[in-house]
Design an enzyme around this catalytic site. Structure first.
Site, PDB file in Angstrom:
ATOM      1  N   GLU A 271      23.416  54.514  50.739  1.00 46.93           N
ATOM      2  CA  GLU A 271      24.139  55.527  51.507  1.00 46.93           C
ATOM      3  C   GLU A 271      24.351  55.088  52.955  1.00 46.93           C
ATOM      4  O   GLU A 271      25.430  55.270  53.525  1.00 46.93           O
ATOM      5  CB  GLU A 271      23.366  56.854  51.478  1.00 46.93           C
ATOM      6  CG  GLU A 271      23.194  57.435  50.083  1.00 46.93           C
ATOM      7  CD  GLU A 271      21.916  56.982  49.399  1.00 46.93           C
ATOM      8  OE1 GLU A 271      21.344  57.772  48.639  1.00 46.93           O
ATOM      9  OE2 GLU A 271      21.477  55.825  49.645  1.00 46.93           O
TER      10      GLU A 271
ATOM     11  N   CYS B  22      17.733  58.950  53.420  1.00 44.06           N
ATOM     12  CA  CYS B  22      19.182  58.911  53.251  1.00 44.06           C
ATOM     13  C   CYS B  22      19.779  60.314  53.311  1.00 44.06           C
ATOM     14  O   CYS B  22      20.924  60.489  53.720  1.00 44.06           O
ATOM     15  CB  CYS B  22      19.534  58.243  51.932  1.00 44.06           C
ATOM     16  SG  CYS B  22      19.122  56.491  51.886  1.00 44.06           S
TER      17      CYS B  22
ATOM     18  N   ALA C 252       2.242  24.564  11.787  1.00 40.73           N
ATOM     19  CA  ALA C 252       0.844  24.731  11.406  1.00 40.73           C
ATOM     20  C   ALA C 252      -0.114  24.051  12.371  1.00 40.73           C
ATOM     21  O   ALA C 252      -1.254  24.495  12.554  1.00 40.73           O
ATOM     22  CB  ALA C 252       0.630  24.199   9.986  1.00 40.73           C
TER      23      ALA C 252
ATOM     24  N   ARG D 118      13.214  35.958  33.233  1.00 33.33           N
ATOM     25  CA  ARG D 118      12.009  35.846  34.057  1.00 33.33           C
ATOM     26  C   ARG D 118      12.334  36.183  35.514  1.00 33.33           C
ATOM     27  O   ARG D 118      11.589  36.898  36.186  1.00 33.33           O
ATOM     28  CB  ARG D 118      11.460  34.425  33.997  1.00 33.33           C
ATOM     29  CG  ARG D 118      10.672  34.046  32.776  1.00 33.33           C
ATOM     30  CD  ARG D 118      10.123  32.646  32.944  1.00 33.33           C
ATOM     31  NE  ARG D 118       9.497  32.131  31.733  1.00 33.33           N
ATOM     32  CZ  ARG D 118       9.026  30.903  31.612  1.00 33.33           C
ATOM     33  NH1 ARG D 118       9.119  30.054  32.630  1.00 33.33           N
ATOM     34  NH2 ARG D 118       8.467  30.504  30.476  1.00 33.33           N
TER      35      ARG D 118
ATOM     36  N   THR E 100      -2.234  30.855  25.291  1.00 35.27           N
ATOM     37  CA  THR E 100      -0.960  30.177  25.541  1.00 35.27           C
ATOM     38  C   THR E 100      -1.100  29.158  26.658  1.00 35.27           C
ATOM     39  O   THR E 100      -0.530  28.065  26.605  1.00 35.27           O
ATOM     40  CB  THR E 100       0.121  31.214  25.884  1.00 35.27           C
ATOM     41  OG1 THR E 100       0.361  32.041  24.746  1.00 35.27           O
ATOM     42  CG2 THR E 100       1.428  30.539  26.275  1.00 35.27           C
TER      43      THR E 100
ATOM     44  N   LEU F  57       5.468  28.942  33.962  1.00 35.12           N
ATOM     45  CA  LEU F  57       5.793  30.365  34.158  1.00 35.12           C
ATOM     46  C   LEU F  57       6.667  30.598  35.386  1.00 35.12           C
ATOM     47  O   LEU F  57       6.647  31.681  35.973  1.00 35.12           O
ATOM     48  CB  LEU F  57       4.522  31.225  34.235  1.00 35.12           C
ATOM     49  CG  LEU F  57       3.645  31.213  32.982  1.00 35.12           C
ATOM     50  CD1 LEU F  57       2.539  32.261  33.119  1.00 35.12           C
ATOM     51  CD2 LEU F  57       4.457  31.450  31.718  1.00 35.12           C
TER      52      LEU F  57
ATOM     53  N   ARG G 205      13.498  28.859  36.216  1.00 41.53           N
ATOM     54  CA  ARG G 205      14.183  27.641  36.635  1.00 41.53           C
ATOM     55  C   ARG G 205      15.624  27.618  36.122  1.00 41.53           C
ATOM     56  O   ARG G 205      15.947  28.174  35.071  1.00 41.53           O
ATOM     57  CB  ARG G 205      13.448  26.396  36.111  1.00 41.53           C
ATOM     58  CG  ARG G 205      11.995  26.333  36.557  1.00 41.53           C
ATOM     59  CD  ARG G 205      11.293  25.084  36.049  1.00 41.53           C
ATOM     60  NE  ARG G 205      11.255  24.985  34.597  1.00 41.53           N
ATOM     61  CZ  ARG G 205      10.356  25.598  33.829  1.00 41.53           C
ATOM     62  NH1 ARG G 205       9.442  26.396  34.375  1.00 41.53           N
ATOM     63  NH2 ARG G 205      10.377  25.436  32.519  1.00 41.53           N
TER      64      ARG G 205
ATOM     65  N   PRO H 155       1.430  35.180  20.381  1.00 36.93           N
ATOM     66  CA  PRO H 155       1.509  36.241  19.381  1.00 36.93           C
ATOM     67  C   PRO H 155       0.447  37.325  19.546  1.00 36.93           C
ATOM     68  O   PRO H 155       0.726  38.507  19.303  1.00 36.93           O
ATOM     69  CB  PRO H 155       1.327  35.481  18.063  1.00 36.93           C
ATOM     70  CG  PRO H 155       1.814  34.100  18.354  1.00 36.93           C
ATOM     71  CD  PRO H 155       1.415  33.828  19.767  1.00 36.93           C
TER      72      PRO H 155
ATOM     73  N   ALA I  61       1.561  39.526  22.617  1.00 35.35           N
ATOM     74  CA  ALA I  61       2.780  40.250  22.268  1.00 35.35           C
ATOM     75  C   ALA I  61       2.476  41.372  21.281  1.00 35.35           C
ATOM     76  O   ALA I  61       2.949  42.508  21.440  1.00 35.35           O
ATOM     77  CB  ALA I  61       3.807  39.292  21.680  1.00 35.35           C
TER      78      ALA I  61
END
Length: 362
Positions: A61, A98, A177, A197, A209, A217, A220, A282, A285
């Site tokens: 604003e 504002c 595997a 990211r 991981t 991490l 790029r 995994p 997640a």
């Protein structure tokens, strides 16, 4: 864009569409929302435009008022209509309210899309009405809410918006595997991950991981690091090795040994993190999905078959088909040879409450 108020003129509906376009020029990351503003004269002509460019810069604003003053002089906003995507704020932070800026400029009417859910920043509409301005709320609300969904979710839930990402083969495997996983997807999909990211405040992985892949991490591009970097966050009790590439990240590493994801997200929110990009593996997640904390899923499917035991997701607490976690797909795109699927959890009356805990040896 839909108009939810019959008193809104076509010029104001068009201005709201333009304000949303302007809003999306602002950064997606950070504690402030993306906001755009268009000022209209009494005849419906655009006299000023602005958007929020990031923390510490003028709000949309104020930027629109400055644009109008530069174009038409210091009295340009008297009797004008301000069309804003989000309710003008009503608090003193790095910048002033504002709502007061619009009142002091002589604006007569304010049209906005979505109420500000912030406990400290809301109330601008009420203040402006009290000052005699005509205020119309809810114009184009659905479109605005969808555009700034991550920020709205974070403020309403008092935790960061969570995007869970994984890449897998068509048969749902995240690695071979022997544990090797570079690269399942192609360069276009990997570039898309780096862009996502960069849109986030933090990127989250499990210590497993880190030990298996030694990730950087960072976000790029072809020219090196992208302008905005997400803070690296690692979950798990095992130590990050001294020689890990994470120690070269431009931002400090955040470690959480506790497995309570609600507590982790609360701590990150207090640290001004409003969006996190969960990359794995995994176990992590699956924990976010099982706990009902995944606001968005971004899945990259590669046209390959791997087989074996390393699946992209693990246990989700689904004991029978009636407890399956239904999703709403919001986007399917081809990136080179790969597919990117974006989805969000679909509300289900069969969903059960899950304790947000990572129960692993990590």
């Amino acid at each position: 864009m839909s108009d939810t108020n019959d008193s809104t003129a076509p010029a104001e509906a068009a201005a709201l569409r333009r304000a949303l376009e302007l809003a999306l020029r602002g950064p997606r990351h950070g504690v402030n929302p993306q906001v755009g503003c268009v000022l209209l004269s009494a005849t419906g002509d655009v006299i000023g435009e602005g958007w929020h460019r990031g923390a510490g810069t003028p709000h949309a604003e104020v930027a629109a008022l400055a644009d109008a003053f530069a174009r038409h002089g210091s009295g340009a906003a008297r009797g004008a209509t301000a069309v804003v995507t989000l309710e003008p704020c009503d608090h003193h932070g790095r910048t002033g309210p504002c709502s007061l800026a619009l009142i002091d400029a002589g604006v007569a009417r304010v049209v906005y899309g979505v109420d500000d859910p912030g406990a400290a920043s809301s109330g601008g509409g009420e203040r402006m009405r009290g000052a005699g301005l005509e205020v119309v709320a809810g114009v184009g609300a659905a479109e605005v809410q969808e555009a700034i969904r991550p920020w709205l979710t974070a403020v309403r839930c008092h935790r960061p918006f969570v995007t869970v990402k994984w890449a897998s083969s068509l048969d749902g495997r995240a690695a071979a595997a022997d544990g090797s996983s570079r690269w399942i997807t192609g360069s276009e999909a990997r570039a898309d991950v780096h862009r996502r990211r960069s849109d986030a405040d933090a990127v989250v992985v499990g210590i497993g991981t880190v030990l298996a892949d030694d990730p950087e991490l960072t976000a790029r591009g072809e020219g090196g690091l992208l302008p905005h970097q997400p803070a690296p966050v690692v979950l798990g009790r095992r130590a990050v090795p001294d020689g890990a590439r994470l120690h070269e990240h431009p931002l400090p590493l955040r470690r959480f040994e506790e497995h309570d994801l609600d507590a982790v997200l609360a701590a990150l929110y207090e640290d001004e993190v409003r969006s996190v990009f969960v990359e794995g593996g995994p176990t992590v997640a699956s924990a976010f999905v099982a706990a009902g904390l995944a606001d968005e899923l971004v899945v990259y499917l590669a046209p390959t078959l791997i087989g074996g035991p390393v699946t992209a997701l693990g246990e989700l607490g689904v004991d029978g088909i009636g407890a399956q976690r239904r999703l709403t797909i919001t986007g399917v795109d081809r990136l080179g040879d790969d597919l990117r699927i974006v989805a969000r959890p679909a509300p289900s009356p069969t969903d059960s409450t899950v304790t947000a805990v990572v129960t692993t040896k990590e």
